[in-house]
Design a protein around this motif. Structure first.
Motif, mmCIF file in Angstrom:
data_model
loop_
_atom_site.group_PDB
_atom_site.id
_atom_site.type_symbol
_atom_site.label_atom_id
_atom_site.label_comp_id
_atom_site.label_asym_id
_atom_site.label_seq_id
_atom_site.Cartn_x
_atom_site.Cartn_y
_atom_site.Cartn_z
ATOM 1 N N GLY A 114 35.854 41.189 40.959
ATOM 2 C CA GLY A 114 36.315 42.305 40.671
ATOM 3 C C GLY A 114 36.814 42.814 42.132
ATOM 4 O O GLY A 114 36.846 42.099 43.198
ATOM 5 N N ASN A 115 37.559 43.894 42.043
ATOM 6 C CA ASN A 115 38.006 44.454 43.269
ATOM 7 C C ASN A 115 39.279 43.615 43.685
ATOM 8 O O ASN A 115 39.575 42.653 43.129
ATOM 9 C CB ASN A 115 37.145 44.593 44.416
ATOM 10 C CG ASN A 115 36.170 45.946 44.147
ATOM 11 O OD1 ASN A 115 35.322 46.258 44.887
ATOM 12 N ND2 ASN A 115 35.944 46.198 42.702
ATOM 13 N N THR A 119 38.199 40.800 48.580
ATOM 14 C CA THR A 119 36.984 41.819 48.875
ATOM 15 C C THR A 119 35.812 41.151 48.386
ATOM 16 O O THR A 119 34.618 41.128 49.144
ATOM 17 C CB THR A 119 37.269 43.219 47.885
ATOM 18 O OG1 THR A 119 38.503 43.732 48.389
ATOM 19 C CG2 THR A 119 36.171 44.173 48.464
ATOM 20 N N ALA A 120 35.446 40.489 47.211
ATOM 21 C CA ALA A 120 34.396 39.953 46.746
ATOM 22 C C ALA A 120 33.931 38.931 47.761
ATOM 23 O O ALA A 120 32.694 38.686 47.987
ATOM 24 C CB ALA A 120 34.744 39.514 45.363
ATOM 25 N N HIS A 141 38.625 37.703 42.240
ATOM 26 C CA HIS A 141 39.258 39.151 42.462
ATOM 27 C C HIS A 141 39.526 39.911 41.233
ATOM 28 O O HIS A 141 39.486 39.055 40.066
ATOM 29 C CB HIS A 141 40.618 39.266 43.063
ATOM 30 C CG HIS A 141 41.581 38.613 42.360
ATOM 31 N ND1 HIS A 141 42.537 39.193 41.521
ATOM 32 C CD2 HIS A 141 42.149 37.324 42.633
ATOM 33 C CE1 HIS A 141 43.479 38.407 40.837
ATOM 34 N NE2 HIS A 141 43.306 37.637 41.564
ATOM 35 N N GLY A 142 39.700 41.012 41.092
ATOM 36 C CA GLY A 142 39.878 41.834 39.789
ATOM 37 C C GLY A 142 41.147 42.334 39.267
ATOM 38 O O GLY A 142 41.161 43.159 38.436
ATOM 39 N N HIS A 143 42.183 41.943 40.051
ATOM 40 C CA HIS A 143 43.587 42.354 39.902
ATOM 41 C C HIS A 143 44.276 41.435 38.863
ATOM 42 O O HIS A 143 45.197 40.851 39.189
ATOM 43 C CB HIS A 143 44.462 42.358 41.132
ATOM 44 C CG HIS A 143 43.965 43.623 41.887
ATOM 45 N ND1 HIS A 143 44.875 44.055 43.213
ATOM 46 C CD2 HIS A 143 42.881 44.380 42.071
ATOM 47 C CE1 HIS A 143 43.842 45.053 43.489
ATOM 48 N NE2 HIS A 143 42.997 45.300 42.989
ATOM 49 N N TRP A 144 43.885 41.646 37.414
ATOM 50 C CA TRP A 144 44.324 41.078 36.579
ATOM 51 C C TRP A 144 45.166 41.648 35.124
ATOM 52 O O TRP A 144 45.599 41.277 34.417
ATOM 53 C CB TRP A 144 43.187 39.933 35.753
ATOM 54 C CG TRP A 144 42.687 39.006 36.562
ATOM 55 C CD1 TRP A 144 41.574 39.446 37.455
ATOM 56 C CD2 TRP A 144 43.068 37.889 36.852
ATOM 57 N NE1 TRP A 144 41.118 38.102 38.070
ATOM 58 C CE2 TRP A 144 42.342 37.271 37.742
ATOM 59 C CE3 TRP A 144 44.170 36.877 36.281
ATOM 60 C CZ2 TRP A 144 42.255 35.900 38.297
ATOM 61 C CZ3 TRP A 144 44.349 35.672 36.774
ATOM 62 C CH2 TRP A 144 43.569 35.166 37.821
ATOM 63 N N ALA A 207 31.624 44.902 51.542
ATOM 64 C CA ALA A 207 32.360 44.141 52.087
ATOM 65 C C ALA A 207 32.396 45.028 53.558
ATOM 66 O O ALA A 207 32.609 44.417 54.662
ATOM 67 C CB ALA A 207 33.861 44.189 51.806
ATOM 68 N N GLU A 208 32.420 46.282 53.750
ATOM 69 C CA GLU A 208 32.524 46.826 54.859
ATOM 70 C C GLU A 208 31.222 46.992 55.624
ATOM 71 O O GLU A 208 31.096 46.697 56.779
ATOM 72 C CB GLU A 208 32.797 48.707 54.661
ATOM 73 C CG GLU A 208 32.948 49.249 55.864
ATOM 74 C CD GLU A 208 33.602 50.605 55.637
ATOM 75 O OE1 GLU A 208 33.239 51.495 56.289
ATOM 76 O OE2 GLU A 208 34.031 50.994 54.559
#
Length: 267
Positions: A114-115, A119-120, A141-144, A207-208
């Protein structure tokens, strides 16, 4: 709703919130991984509860999970107002040690899905530093989502295959609500994963830095105010207009319930 995971449910405006504490969660996680009996976990915050008032499919999605944890003091407060108090707030940010420290101790494999791209991966890098021995089975990632807001069936098939091939014990799905709940409920029978947890933007926090909320913020229970300070443009409406509407709805519901009980006693 129990599906082998019996526990008490608190009705918060039609959304069934699990009366769970950290010990119950850890027990359920361990039993699921050891028995390979699937456990699905999602979270209810005031924003989602409000949205579910006018969105029956969303309400059904949230109520379909084995555990629906109280994400936010607004949900905890509502349950208390209704006379059915919850043990504690149980947001992703509160459970980092349980979701990743426990797997590191037990040798369980974790997949982050995700995200935004990268990021993951960044979250995974931090997690293995914070929790030595943590086994990251994979990241994606989650941009699908396409123009319809859904993930195309061919991409869903590919993602399910990728996750299954990685053989994780725990899968974190951060696609945003309701897409993450849709992905889990529609594919839980195909996902060969004992524990599946929705997590929204949680990977961004991981991640931060480890402590997204400073300790003093958590002690004062003003995480919502801290988030508003950090992201005012994105969150001002949620924590002003929408939160006010949520609390107004909770109080009106409480008054109506009180009147119904009073009328029932008089009959």
């Amino acid at each position: 709703m129990d599906k082998g995971w019996p526990h008490e449910i608190v009705d918060v405006l039609g959304v069934g919130v699990s009366k769970a504490d950290v010990r119950m969660l850890r027990d359920f996680l361990e039993e699921a991984v050891l028995s390979r009996r699937q456990l699905t976990v999602t979270f209810a915050n005031p924003n989602y509860v409000m949205a579910a008032q006018h969105d029956a499919p969303l309400r059904e999605l949230m109520n379909a999970f084995d555990l629906n944890l109280a994400d936010g003091w607004g949900v905890v407060l509502a349950a208390k107002i209704f006379g059915t108090p919850l043990p504690a707030r149980m947001a992703n940010d509160d459970l980092t040690d349980d979701f990743f420290g426990m797997p590191a101790e037990k040798g369980w494999r974790v997949f982050l899905f995700g995200n935004a791209p990268g990021t993951a991966d960044a979250a995974a890098e931090n997690l293995v530093n914070w929790y030595p021995g943590l086994r990251i089975a994979g990241t994606q990632h989650g941009h699908w989502a396409d123009e319809s807001g859904r993930i195309a069936p061919a991409d869903v098939d590919r993602l399910v295959d990728e996750i299954n091939e990685a053989k994780p014990d725990i899968l974190h799905v951060g696609l945003g609500t309701p897409l993450q709940q849709i992905f889990v409920t529609e594919n839980r029978d195909r996902l060969e994963v004992p524990v599946i947890i929705t997590c929204g933007a949680y990977f961004e926090h991981l991640a931060e830095r480890r402590e997204w909320y400073p300790g003093w913020v958590l002690r004062l229970r003003i995480g919502w105010l801290y988030r508003l300070y950090r992201e005012p443009r994105r969150l001002w409406r949620r924590y002003t207009i929408e939160l006010g509407a949520y609390l107004s709805l909770v109080l009106r519901h409480r008054v109506r319930r009180g009147r119904r009980r009073h009328d029932a006693r008089d009959r």
